[in-house]
Enzyme design. Structure first.
Site, mmCIF file in Angstrom:
data_model
loop_
_atom_site.group_PDB
_atom_site.id
_atom_site.type_symbol
_atom_site.label_atom_id
_atom_site.label_comp_id
_atom_site.label_asym_id
_atom_site.label_seq_id
_atom_site.Cartn_x
_atom_site.Cartn_y
_atom_site.Cartn_z
ATOM 1 N N TYR A 278 96.685 41.213 95.111
ATOM 2 C CA TYR A 278 95.372 41.612 95.649
ATOM 3 C C TYR A 278 95.223 41.334 97.151
ATOM 4 O O TYR A 278 96.126 40.809 97.769
ATOM 5 C CB TYR A 278 94.226 41.033 94.822
ATOM 6 C CG TYR A 278 94.077 39.529 94.659
ATOM 7 C CD1 TYR A 278 94.690 38.598 95.469
ATOM 8 C CD2 TYR A 278 93.251 39.053 93.630
ATOM 9 C CE1 TYR A 278 94.493 37.245 95.283
ATOM 10 C CE2 TYR A 278 93.046 37.691 93.432
ATOM 11 C CZ TYR A 278 93.667 36.803 94.271
ATOM 12 O OH TYR A 278 93.472 35.473 94.087
ATOM 13 N N GLU A 279 94.099 41.762 97.680
ATOM 14 C CA GLU A 279 93.859 41.752 99.142
ATOM 15 C C GLU A 279 94.908 42.551 99.897
ATOM 16 O O GLU A 279 95.291 42.190 101.002
ATOM 17 C CB GLU A 279 93.850 40.310 99.692
ATOM 18 C CG GLU A 279 92.664 39.497 99.313
ATOM 19 C CD GLU A 279 91.359 40.175 99.674
ATOM 20 O OE1 GLU A 279 90.451 40.105 98.856
ATOM 21 O OE2 GLU A 279 91.260 40.792 100.754
ATOM 22 N N GLY A 280 95.340 43.670 99.299
ATOM 23 C CA GLY A 280 96.423 44.458 99.886
ATOM 24 C C GLY A 280 97.736 43.903 99.363
ATOM 25 O O GLY A 280 98.073 42.744 99.632
#
Lengths: 597, 249
Positions: A440-442
């Site tokens: 997550y978060e890219g």
């Protein structure tokens, strides 16, 4: 149950001796951070998280969150009291400005504490963690009235925050979002749409939840240039600032995940929900990026936090578990068998763990300090360089620290053998929890693309030039000074040469064929990881030598010098192989037709 | 009513102590030091008395090296109001400490002095009792419950046979046992506030006390390691071995 002790001595060594934050005592926030205050905050904060928060980790994982038929969500039974104590202890307020109820301490100290919290319970830490990000976005992009209304209760921890980007049809490509925001007569908006994977989206820990939501206004451009940012509170806020009517935002379901079971990951349904625009129309992504950059460093810290607690438990096990004999003959002849820590291969796993953990701790704290300096340094050039380095190293930390955090958790699990695979010892939970941080978060692949595609090229490569300059200068200085640090510098100099060569190759080939950049991005991110963590090991060995010369060497300083040597001998040589991979180019990666997969 | 709480900086209870190679004492170089856990309980109790309205001011005092300031700051961060550091270069003994405390009691006139029953470094368990004798105040030691009412304090004591409750007229001396309370964590805002609370720097000479040791440490040694056991083949052999060792007739 696994145990955890905050690595306070290491944090203090990094802050005092490696980063020498005493030099910045003249900056706002730093004047309060005297050495004895830092000691007291780290000691008491470390004690609090290891005694109050860590015991909630394993039961919270086994119990998970529950969504009830009315759409409400309850967190694991132990969380509510732990969160109350966390708020009452004022720990959420550490680096927040004094005027909104914070303690005004430097960001770098908050990050040190955040690592401990992640080690103790990563799923729990996400509730205050996302709140901190939401506060940053509202503070950066919101109006004074919005800051006054929403930020103080969030700083206190009575309210929490979330970030709502992802929708079923769009994750990485935010231009595709469909959530609509219709203007209302009173200047507010009505939001309708569905957001998924919303961490801490609905729960029973706080009085109110402030959702930051990306949506499109009518007629907005159909791209990332048409996205606006909105505050959508779970309860509308009355004139006196207290939570009032329930807003039209509900949790439709919660995800059943591999790990972080204690954090509620929600599908959030917006049905004519009242929202307030943050910043300018169609420029919402800028505000959200403030939150995302803070969050990416925060996710890097999750990798480190899990790596640290996993290592501690594996090291304790390896000293306790007796199997077989040392290869060189019995180490403890009186006992039936030797502890497994006598075996070189067990030590390899433990050494990798501590080398990554301590190196990444220094790297993340350095970049956190640069974050403070980018805002507070008196000199414009210093602020600019700090800002450049934060931008350059943020994707490296997000990707490299989470990859290595997962690796270290795996190695720790391996040290325990079969006991690592069963639930009781808690190691398998660390592996499961660490895994999400790479996603997550890219995703880490997206981080590598951000590094190569955006960060290298911006301002004509200014950020990379200053990073390479810093490494080259410190390598030169350490070589000249001699001692054990000079040997680390020798090998770091070689890794630096590989990084420079890889950079030149990308510059020469990526413009002609962007797939060359795409194919080389991941190994390039890894070389950057080796050189930046390598720079930290060089700094730590230089500092350890200096402290030992001043006040005598002890076991801690000796361990630093030995671990630095281990990183230099066992990790830095990988830079050459990674460069070869980059220079191998994209041909073989792109050659197969899609049908062949 | 003022409450006075003496606190001692000791080797942290989580640390495994090591004896110095020359046998002169325990190696404290770069070892984590903390507040004596029994003293932490005493500080907590004093703060609770203040929160209940039974006390008006909590004063903490430490007698020892300059770094004992950190220990006093910890007590201030928990909620004590002010601190006194009595600097002492050499190792202090219970009698010297009790004499300094008696002088401070004379100056401050606290209604209650709450001490840890013993310090976990030397386990003397003497200071509170000596202080009571020197000041002529009643003592209630090993407290598991303290109840202040009017001009008296009821102290429930943990004694060998169970619990004993004594009623002392104030002013009095109380020492704490482990089960009296669970000390709080200092909150972050209170850690920050503690920096600006008053901390007076004194020396033993200010109180006219001579701290020089009355005892001489001859040697400090680690307990001898447990020897490996022997497996015996039968009960008869076991009895023979016990006879050989002189533990069975």
């Amino acid at each position: 149950m696994p145990s955890y002790a905050a690595p306070v001595r290491d944090t203090k060594f990094i802050l005092d001796q490696v980063l020498e934050i005493g030099r910045y005592a003249n900056l706002p926030g730093f004047e309060a951070a005297t050495p004895d205050t830092i000691d007291a905050v780290l000691e008491e904060g470390g004690r609090f998280v290891s005694e109050v928060i860590a015991p909630t980790n394993q039961p919270g994982d086994q119990e998970g969150c529950t969504r009830h038929p009315d759409g409400s969500v309850t967190t694991p039974a132990s969380y509510k009291d732990a969160y109350r104590q966390f708020v009452e202890g004022g720990w959420a307020t550490l680096a927040q400005p004094v005027d909104v109820g914070g303690q005004g301490l430097p960001h770098v100290l908050a990050m040190a504490f955040q690592e401990y919290l992640n080690s103790a319970n990563m799923a729990f830490a996400m509730y205050p963690g996302l709140t901190t990000g939401a506060i940053a976005a509202i503070t950066a992009a919101g109006s004074d009235e919005q800051v006054a209304r929403y930020v103080p209760p969030m700083v206190e921890g009575r309210w929490t925050g979330t970030m709502n980007l992802t929708e079923p049809q769009c994750g990485t490509d935010l231009g595709m979002i469909r959530t609509r925001a219709e203007p209302a007569a009173d200047g507010s908006y009505r939001l309708t749409g569905t957001k998924i994977f919303i961490s801490s989206g609905e729960h029973d820990l706080a009085e109110n939840i402030v959702h930051l939501v990306l949506a499109k206004t009518p007629g907005a451009p159909d791209s990332v240039k048409g996205i606006s940012l909105f505050i959508v509170p779970k309860f509308l806020v009355d004139g006196d600032g207290s939570p009032g009517a329930r807003n039209g935002v509900t949790c439709g379901s919660i995800e059943h995940k591999m790990g972080i079971h204690g954090n509620s990951t929600c599908v959030m349904n917006y049905d004519d929900a009242v929202g307030y625009m943050v910043g300018e129309e169609n420029k919402g992504l800028a505000g959200m990026f403030v939150m995302m950059n803070a969050a990416r460093l925060g996710v890097g810290l999750q990798g480190l936090g899990i790596g640290e607690v996993a290592y501690q438990n594996a090291a304790a096990y390896a000293k306790d578990r007796r199997q077989g004999r040392a290869l060189t003959g019995p180490a403890e002849p009186a006992a039936r068998a030797d502890p497994i820590i006598v075996h070189p291969d067990v030590r390899r796993m433990l050494m990798e763990g501590r080398a990554y953990n301590e190196g990444l701790r220094a790297l993340i704290l350095w970049v956190a300090l640069l974050g403070d300096l980018s805002a507070k340094a008196p000199d414009e050039a210093e602020r600019l360089e700090a800002d450049d380095l934060v931008g350059l190293l943020t994707p490296v930390i997000k990707a490299y620290a989470t990859d290595k955090g997962f690796l270290v958790a795996n190695l720790a699990q391996q040290v325990l053998g079969g006991h690592g695979y069963v639930r009781e010892w808690g190691l398998e939970q660390f592996v499961r929890d660490a895994r999400i941080a790479q996603i997550y978060e890219g995703t880490n692949g997206v981080q590598a693309m951000d590094l190569v595609g955006r960060k290298l090229a911006s301002h004509g490569g200014r950020a990379l030039q200053s990073f390479l300059g810093i490494v080259a200068r410190e390598v030169g200085e350490a070589r000249a000074a001699g001692g054990e640090a000079a040997e680390v510098a020798e090998r770091l100099g070689k890794a630096l040469a590989e990084l420079q060569a890889a950079t030149l190759w990308l510059m020469a080939n990526a413009m002609r064929d962007p797939n060359q950049a795409g194919a080389g991005a991941y190994p390039y991110m890894e070389v950057m990881g080796i050189v930046s963590v390598g720079l930290m090991w060089l700094r730590m060995s230089v500092a350890a030598q200096r402290v030992a010369a001043e006040g005598g060497e002890d076991a801690f300083l000796r361990a630093k010098l030995i671990t630095a040597r281990f990183f230099a001998e066992r990790m830095m040589p990988d830079a050459a192989a990674l460069r070869a991979k980059i220079e191998g180019g994209a041909e073989a990666i792109m050659a197969l037709p899609a049908e062949a997969f | 009513m003022k409450v006075l709480v003496p606190v001692k900086r000791v080797i942290d209870y989580n640390v495994k102590p090591r004896v110095k190679a020359d046998g002169t004492g325990v190696d404290l170089l770069n070892v984590k030091m903390s507040m004596n856990p029994f003293d932490e309980i005493a500080v907590e109790e004093a703060i609770r008395l203040k929160e209940k309205g039974a006390a008006t001011e909590v004063i903490v005092v430490s007698i020892g090296e300059p770094k004992a300031q950190e220990t006093l700051r910890t007590a201030l961060a928990m909620g004590a109001d002010r601190a006194i550091l009595v600097a002492a270069a050499q190792e202090v003994e219970p009698l010297g400490v009790a004499k300094v405390l008696a002088a401070i009691v004379g100056e401050e006139q606290p209604g209650l002095v709450i001490l840890g029953k013993q310090a976990i470094d030397d386990d003397s368990n003497q200071t509170g009792q000596m202080l009571a004798a020197l000041t002529g105040r009643p003592q209630g030691t090993f407290a598991s419950k303290i109840e202040v009412s009017g001009d008296a304090v009821e102290v429930t004591r943990e004694v060998d046979g169970g619990l004993e409750t004594v009623r002392l007229s104030l002013p009095a001396i109380v020492t704490t046992d482990l089960r009296l309370n669970e000390p709080r964590y200092a909150s972050l805002p209170n850690i920050m506030k503690a920096k600006s609370k008053p901390l007076a720097q004194k020396t033993a000479a200010d109180y006219g006390v001579d701290l020089s040791p009355r005892l001489r440490t001859v040697q400090v040694a680690e307990p001898s390691k447990r020897q490996a056991g022997v497996k015996v083949g039968s009960v008869d052999e076991l009895i023979d071995r016990l006879r050989d060792l002189g533990v069975a007739a």
